[in-house]
Design an enzyme around this catalytic site. Sequence first.
Site, PDB file in Angstrom:
ATOM      1  N   CYS A  32      47.523   8.998  -0.216  1.00 44.09           N
ATOM      2  CA  CYS A  32      46.472   9.969   0.039  1.00 44.09           C
ATOM      3  C   CYS A  32      45.679  10.325  -1.209  1.00 44.09           C
ATOM      4  CB  CYS A  32      47.056  11.244   0.640  1.00 44.09           C
ATOM      5  SG  CYS A  32      48.226  12.076  -0.452  1.00 44.09           S
ATOM      6  N   CYS A  58      48.164  13.626   8.426  1.00 48.41           N
ATOM      7  CA  CYS A  58      47.171  14.309   9.263  1.00 48.41           C
ATOM      8  C   CYS A  58      47.080  13.614  10.618  1.00 48.41           C
ATOM      9  CB  CYS A  58      45.809  14.298   8.578  1.00 48.41           C
ATOM     10  SG  CYS A  58      45.750  15.271   7.062  1.00 48.41           S
ATOM     11  N   CYS A  71      38.050  12.421   2.006  1.00 50.22           N
ATOM     12  CA  CYS A  71      38.644  13.476   2.824  1.00 50.22           C
ATOM     13  C   CYS A  71      39.985  13.900   2.242  1.00 50.22           C
ATOM     14  CB  CYS A  71      38.809  12.983   4.263  1.00 50.22           C
ATOM     15  SG  CYS A  71      39.397  14.253   5.425  1.00 50.22           S
ATOM     16  N   CYS A  72      40.808  12.912   1.847  1.00 48.02           N
ATOM     17  CA  CYS A  72      42.092  13.236   1.226  1.00 48.02           C
ATOM     18  C   CYS A  72      41.897  13.982  -0.089  1.00 48.02           C
ATOM     19  CB  CYS A  72      42.892  11.954   0.973  1.00 48.02           C
ATOM     20  SG  CYS A  72      43.570  11.178   2.452  1.00 48.02           S
ATOM     21  N   CYS A  75      44.698  10.516  11.192  1.00 45.91           N
ATOM     22  CA  CYS A  75      44.972   9.303  10.410  1.00 45.91           C
ATOM     23  C   CYS A  75      46.420   8.848  10.513  1.00 45.91           C
ATOM     24  CB  CYS A  75      44.597   9.527   8.945  1.00 45.91           C
ATOM     25  SG  CYS A  75      42.829   9.827   8.682  1.00 45.91           S
TER      26      CYS A  75
END
Length: 260
Positions: A244, A218, A135-136, A221
Amino acid sequence: MPRDTPVHAGAHAPERESLTDLRARVAELNMRYRHHGATTVLRAALDDPLAGDLALVSSFGAESVVLLHLLAVTDRSTPVLFIDTQLLFAETLVYQQELSERLGLTDVRIIRASDEDLAQRDPYGALRFSDTDACCDLRKTVPLNRALSGFDGWITGRKRFQSGTRAAMDFFEAEEDTGRVKVNPLAHWAPDDVRAYMEENRLPRHPLVAQGYPSIGCAPCTSKVAPGEDPRAGRWRGQHKTECGIHLVDGRMVQKGETA
């Protein structure tokens, strides 16, 4: 005013110099400015031909205002890249707009993942639940690399005290995976230096800091940090993850317990 910057999959990086030349260039920069402070290093990075064409990358997080203010009094026309992962706190988005206007930054570029990449890799917006690293990479690393494709390097607000993986970093680093120079003007600052600078210059804090978020990423997280905890303990809490992916060591993501 900030402006959305489209991220093009076809963007190409400038021709890469050899790894040996990159390392030599960074070593020379560190030699030239090793005894200087943050303001001089930032000004040198923007003026010294050895550093090349740079952009500042900012999360507009808990301590970002310090480096952004230094930039504003040095050269407010320097490009500032803000990565909107589309998973940020609403407070961060408001803070980014208000702070950019207050500091008079004239070239703030909002960077996002392309619609094509999101549709292909995270069509339901659920990737963060199964693979935070992926996702990062999708929402931060890939868009940033594309946005930096026309630059020789970038300026960060990283500091040695923030984690063990950052404890030995220099003002200038060779980002060997990309061939870029990474500049860390605040590398040697301590927490007290950051607080003092904010107070002396009456800089506005991110609104979530007062609510127990000393490090802000984010929303899904990032969690609050209890008194006595490491300031980054709320980032990816409970996971074997401290970065990240934007900041890498030897071309790989640095995980908890590893050293730079």
